[in-house]
Write an enzyme that holds these catalytic residues in place. Sequence first.
Site, PDB file in Angstrom:
ATOM      1  CE  LYS A  34      11.604   1.723  -2.122  1.00 33.51           C
ATOM      2  NZ  LYS A  34      12.063   1.501  -3.484  1.00 33.51           N
TER       3      LYS A  34
ATOM      4  CG  LEU B 103      -1.748  -1.287   1.437  1.00 36.05           C
ATOM      5  CD1 LEU B 103      -2.619  -1.141   2.680  1.00 36.05           C
ATOM      6  CD2 LEU B 103      -2.617  -1.573   0.227  1.00 36.05           C
ATOM      7  N   PRO B 104       0.323   2.419  -0.218  1.00 33.15           N
ATOM      8  CG  PRO B 104      -0.958   4.074  -1.273  1.00 33.15           C
ATOM      9  CD  PRO B 104      -1.056   2.696  -0.667  1.00 33.15           C
TER      10      PRO B 104
ATOM     11  CE  LYS C 100       5.479   6.316   0.464  1.00 31.89           C
ATOM     12  NZ  LYS C 100       5.919   4.975   0.165  1.00 31.89           N
TER      13      LYS C 100
END
Length: 307
Positions: A172, A66-67, A241
């Site tokens: 990440k 998911l985002p 994000k």
Amino acid sequence: MLPTAFLGLGAIGTPMARHLAAGPFDLVVWNRTAARADGFVSAHGGRVALTPADAARGRAVVVTCLPTSADVASLLDGPDGLLAGFEPGATLLDCTSGDPATSRQIAARLAERGVRFVDAPVSGGVSGAEAAALTVMCGGEADDLARVRPVLEAFGRRIVHAGPLGAGHALKAVNNALLALHIWGAAEGLAALARSGVAPELALEVINASSGRANATENLFPQRVLTGAFPRTFRAALLDKDVGIAADLARAARVPSPLLQLTAELWRMAHQELGEEADHVEAVRVVERLAGVTLRSASVSSTTDAS
Ligand code: NDP
């Protein structure tokens, strides 16, 4: 056979799930917009779950892509939530590019039900997912990672145990902050060169044979900027994000990080200007607008209108 569920059939989730549908995973899929799950099952097989709880029921591994971590947390509770369906001993394998702090909270909630958590964000883009060639950066216990490894191997080529829970997300985020920094820096540098009479394709050719090269200069600029193609594979909103997570991580670790903080600010600005659906490489358009230069192949057009 490792009964598996996959939640989040987005740009990268769909090709990842496709590999699971083709393997020994008795795949169940769930997507917020149900039509996408229906379309997936018609094309690739598996079964559609009606709710996250339904997806988790009887599954050894539940993959989320998911985002944000907040989106994953939002699926936990209520009669239709993941916690209502999870069996003790199951593992939530979170391939979201998420944040370590929220993941620790999610893992604590799951632990109360005897459910394990591994963070496993991926790198390699949509093309890497299609080729089952993703790099997967994992955080969590080695035993938990060993249990879910067959799932990761279905879409990953390089699977790395980065460290404790949250380490995959942290790694990440830093990787993507570097991607963001390279895109922005290359755009500024190429714009300055274009203004000085050096064509972008020539500049890229030299940079890519020299020490300034990066994925941005070797692949993204030649394939997407010079051509003006700007395909949508990874939304700028998601890269914003990620850089924010990296900047927060550095601040929380008390590491002086002016460059990460500035990169986060620049990408917040780009995200605001470009909106939710633009691709990340379109941030170059923001730099182009500010510079009054268009970085396209052969003809570099200078514009007088920088608005
Ligand atoms: P997309 O925006 O293409 O897809 C997002 C998916 O999440 C959709 O299935 C969407 O459902 C679902 N979703 C969004 N919000 C919610 C919510 N609140 N509750 C439930 N489901 C939700 O994203 P990507 O597939 O590109 O990215 C997924 C993750 O992978 C992100 O963390 C991203 O940073 C990471 N990533 C992406 C890469 C890429 O190249 N695209 C590369 C590497 C990592 P719906 O269909 O209803 O909108």
